[in-house]
Scaffold this motif. Sequence first.
Motif, PDB file in Angstrom:
ATOM      1  N   ALA A  72       8.020   0.480   4.069  1.00 21.51           N
ATOM      2  CA  ALA A  72       6.839  -0.379   4.197  1.00 21.51           C
ATOM      3  C   ALA A  72       7.150  -1.565   5.097  1.00 21.51           C
ATOM      4  O   ALA A  72       8.250  -2.088   5.050  1.00 21.51           O
ATOM      5  N   PRO A  73       6.252  -2.042   5.906  1.00 18.47           N
ATOM      6  CA  PRO A  73       4.908  -1.533   6.107  1.00 18.47           C
ATOM      7  C   PRO A  73       4.833  -0.373   7.098  1.00 18.47           C
ATOM      8  O   PRO A  73       3.808   0.284   7.193  1.00 18.47           O
ATOM      9  N   SER A  74       5.924  -0.096   7.829  1.00 17.08           N
ATOM     10  CA  SER A  74       5.905   1.029   8.761  1.00 17.08           C
ATOM     11  C   SER A  74       7.330   1.516   8.980  1.00 17.08           C
ATOM     12  O   SER A  74       8.285   0.760   8.796  1.00 17.08           O
ATOM     13  N   PRO A  75       7.508   2.788   9.386  1.00 21.60           N
ATOM     14  CA  PRO A  75       8.854   3.297   9.631  1.00 21.60           C
ATOM     15  C   PRO A  75       9.603   2.529  10.722  1.00 21.60           C
ATOM     16  O   PRO A  75      10.816   2.370  10.641  1.00 21.60           O
ATOM     17  N   MET A  80       9.586  -4.794   4.478  1.00 26.50           N
ATOM     18  CA  MET A  80       9.319  -5.024   3.057  1.00 26.50           C
ATOM     19  C   MET A  80       9.904  -3.917   2.197  1.00 26.50           C
ATOM     20  O   MET A  80       9.479  -3.708   1.074  1.00 26.50           O
ATOM     21  N   ARG A  81      10.867  -3.185   2.706  1.00 29.09           N
ATOM     22  CA  ARG A  81      11.351  -2.043   1.967  1.00 29.09           C
ATOM     23  C   ARG A  81      12.101  -2.491   0.746  1.00 29.09           C
ATOM     24  O   ARG A  81      12.746  -3.526   0.774  1.00 29.09           O
ATOM     25  N   GLU A  82      12.093  -1.893  -0.233  1.00 30.42           N
ATOM     26  CA  GLU A  82      11.357  -0.727  -0.664  1.00 30.42           C
ATOM     27  C   GLU A  82      10.224  -1.242  -1.534  1.00 30.42           C
ATOM     28  O   GLU A  82      10.449  -2.000  -2.457  1.00 30.42           O
ATOM     29  N   PHE A 106       1.337  -2.077  -8.308  1.00 29.34           N
ATOM     30  CA  PHE A 106       1.202  -2.974  -7.157  1.00 29.34           C
ATOM     31  C   PHE A 106       0.234  -2.298  -6.200  1.00 29.34           C
ATOM     32  O   PHE A 106       0.291  -1.126  -5.985  1.00 29.34           O
ATOM     33  N   LEU A 107      -0.619  -3.096  -5.612  1.00 23.83           N
ATOM     34  CA  LEU A 107      -1.608  -2.556  -4.687  1.00 23.83           C
ATOM     35  C   LEU A 107      -1.400  -3.173  -3.324  1.00 23.83           C
ATOM     36  O   LEU A 107      -1.304  -4.383  -3.183  1.00 23.83           O
ATOM     37  N   ILE A 108      -1.278  -2.289  -2.311  1.00 19.28           N
ATOM     38  CA  ILE A 108      -1.188  -2.766  -0.947  1.00 19.28           C
ATOM     39  C   ILE A 108      -2.553  -2.577  -0.311  1.00 19.28           C
ATOM     40  O   ILE A 108      -3.092  -1.484  -0.320  1.00 19.28           O
ATOM     41  N   ILE A 109      -3.094  -3.635   0.229  1.00 14.25           N
ATOM     42  CA  ILE A 109      -4.396  -3.549   0.887  1.00 14.25           C
ATOM     43  C   ILE A 109      -4.212  -3.756   2.374  1.00 14.25           C
ATOM     44  O   ILE A 109      -3.488  -4.559   2.814  1.00 14.25           O
TER      45      ILE A 109
END
Length: 109
Positions: A72-75, A80-82, A106-109
């Motif tokens: 997260a947020p992208s490869p 923000m991993r993990e 947890f919710l990612i918006i």
Amino acid sequence: MAASIDPLVVGRVIGDVVDMYVPSVTMNVYFGSKHVTNGCDIKPSIASNPPRVTISGHPHQLYTLVMTDPDAPSPSEPSMREWVHWIVTDIPGGTGPTQGNLSCFFLII
């Protein structure tokens, strides 16, 4: 004939996020009628609803299911991993996470 390499190894989930392991039970994941396997791409329209998950095993043994995003947020920018989406504990073998206890969400918006 070429040897098959686990997509979780290719994607560096095994070796980076978790150590190599030998599964002790079988888990099946479905989004609608689509059976999800390691390395399978899922369209957001399919993943908008919760998956159906089944876990084999003995009914008197309890399992834990963790949903994380290892990059997260992208490869390309895993800053923000993990990211943990949810954890379900105390799932009896032979059932699914609806029989367990949702420990966090947890919710990612």
